[in-house]
Motif scaffolding. Sequence first.
Motif, PDB file in Angstrom:
ATOM      1  N   UNK A  26       0.896  -1.214  -0.141  1.00  0.00           N
ATOM      2  CA  UNK A  26      -0.073   0.023  -0.028  1.00  0.00           C
ATOM      3  C   UNK A  26       0.954   1.310  -0.037  1.00  0.00           C
ATOM      4  N   UNK A  27       0.281   2.320  -0.649  1.00  0.00           N
ATOM      5  CA  UNK A  27       0.984   3.524  -0.764  1.00  0.00           C
ATOM      6  C   UNK A  27       0.188   4.843  -0.588  1.00  0.00           C
ATOM      7  N   UNK A  28       0.665   5.620   0.400  1.00  0.00           N
ATOM      8  CA  UNK A  28      -0.055   7.023   0.591  1.00  0.00           C
ATOM      9  C   UNK A  28       0.429   8.110   0.645  1.00  0.00           C
ATOM     10  N   UNK A  29       0.126   9.144   0.028  1.00  0.00           N
ATOM     11  CA  UNK A  29       0.665  10.488   0.032  1.00  0.00           C
ATOM     12  C   UNK A  29      -0.254  11.409   0.715  1.00  0.00           C
ATOM     13  N   UNK A  30       0.231  12.237   1.829  1.00  0.00           N
ATOM     14  CA  UNK A  30      -0.845  13.025   2.303  1.00  0.00           C
ATOM     15  C   UNK A  30       0.126  14.153   3.287  1.00  0.00           C
ATOM     16  N   UNK A  31      -0.788  15.457   3.179  1.00  0.00           N
ATOM     17  CA  UNK A  31      -0.206  16.397   3.994  1.00  0.00           C
ATOM     18  C   UNK A  31      -1.364  16.606   5.047  1.00  0.00           C
ATOM     19  N   UNK A  32      -0.772  16.917   6.220  1.00  0.00           N
ATOM     20  CA  UNK A  32      -1.787  17.149   7.597  1.00  0.00           C
ATOM     21  C   UNK A  32      -0.876  17.816   8.567  1.00  0.00           C
ATOM     22  N   UNK A  33      -1.458  18.659   9.332  1.00  0.00           N
ATOM     23  CA  UNK A  33      -0.622  19.193  10.512  1.00  0.00           C
ATOM     24  C   UNK A  33      -0.312  18.144  11.609  1.00  0.00           C
ATOM     25  N   UNK A  34      -0.915  17.108  11.429  1.00  0.00           N
ATOM     26  CA  UNK A  34      -0.669  15.995  12.706  1.00  0.00           C
ATOM     27  C   UNK A  34      -0.377  14.637  12.052  1.00  0.00           C
ATOM     28  N   UNK A  35       0.406  13.905  12.749  1.00  0.00           N
ATOM     29  CA  UNK A  35       0.702  12.640  12.295  1.00  0.00           C
ATOM     30  C   UNK A  35      -0.416  11.557  12.091  1.00  0.00           C
ATOM     31  N   UNK A  36      -0.316  10.839  11.130  1.00  0.00           N
ATOM     32  CA  UNK A  36      -1.446   9.858  11.025  1.00  0.00           C
ATOM     33  C   UNK A  36      -1.782   8.980  12.016  1.00  0.00           C
ATOM     34  N   UNK A  37      -0.544   8.527  12.958  1.00  0.00           N
ATOM     35  CA  UNK A  37      -1.049   7.664  14.061  1.00  0.00           C
ATOM     36  C   UNK A  37       0.138   7.952  15.243  1.00  0.00           C
ATOM     37  N   UNK A  38      -0.188   8.690  16.346  1.00  0.00           N
ATOM     38  CA  UNK A  38       0.831   9.529  17.194  1.00  0.00           C
ATOM     39  C   UNK A  38       0.864   8.630  18.275  1.00  0.00           C
ATOM     40  N   UNK A  39       0.277   7.346  18.154  1.00  0.00           N
ATOM     41  CA  UNK A  39       0.434   6.334  19.463  1.00  0.00           C
ATOM     42  C   UNK A  39       1.619   5.282  19.081  1.00  0.00           C
ATOM     43  N   UNK A  40       2.359   4.693  19.876  1.00  0.00           N
ATOM     44  CA  UNK A  40       3.322   3.617  19.468  1.00  0.00           C
ATOM     45  C   UNK A  40       2.550   2.403  18.861  1.00  0.00           C
ATOM     46  N   UNK A  41       3.297   2.097  17.666  1.00  0.00           N
ATOM     47  CA  UNK A  41       2.363   1.198  16.912  1.00  0.00           C
ATOM     48  C   UNK A  41       3.642   0.151  16.178  1.00  0.00           C
ATOM     49  N   UNK A  42       3.134  -0.878  15.483  1.00  0.00           N
ATOM     50  CA  UNK A  42       3.765  -1.602  14.861  1.00  0.00           C
ATOM     51  C   UNK A  42       2.950  -2.297  13.937  1.00  0.00           C
ATOM     52  N   UNK A  43       3.621  -2.914  12.793  1.00  0.00           N
ATOM     53  CA  UNK A  43       2.874  -3.616  11.522  1.00  0.00           C
ATOM     54  C   UNK A  43       3.357  -4.729  11.251  1.00  0.00           C
TER      55      UNK A  43
END
Length: 146
Positions: free
Chosen positions: A21-38
């Motif tokens: 998967x691939x995403x390009x985005x612009x935003x003032x906040x990170x998409x996931x500000x919590x610790x995570x893993x994939x």
Amino acid sequence: MNSHTNKSRKYHYDYSNQPFSCDMMTSPAAGNTEFHMHNRFELYYLLDGYVQYFVENVCYNMTPGSLILFSSNEIHKAINTTNTPFSRIVIHVSPDFIKQYCTSRTNLLTCFHRKPGEGNLVSLSDADRARAGIHDSGKVVSSLSK
């Protein structure tokens, strides 16, 4: 997304059965500000703005043109300390998807096989960014638009 606790930290586990998967985005906040893993590898390229990325117990300061890599066993999160919008490209890819493109001379998985939290940030030269079609201004040049 499942919730887990590891080393006294709570984190989320993102599972996907998509190979890529691939995403390009612009935003003032990170998409996931919590610790995570994939369960997949992640490549995160900062086009513009400034972000701090925490990986395991290490903090990386990212500037435009920074590339950071995560294996499937690294806990991480992004923080935008400026609240100024930033642009990034995020690619998630399964190890099995990458394996099919490896050869006896080129192991494309090598950059993900390292000690967690070490060597995540990759410095790209101007020539590397140009070959990838990314200008100094952070704009992606698409060959489809020509």
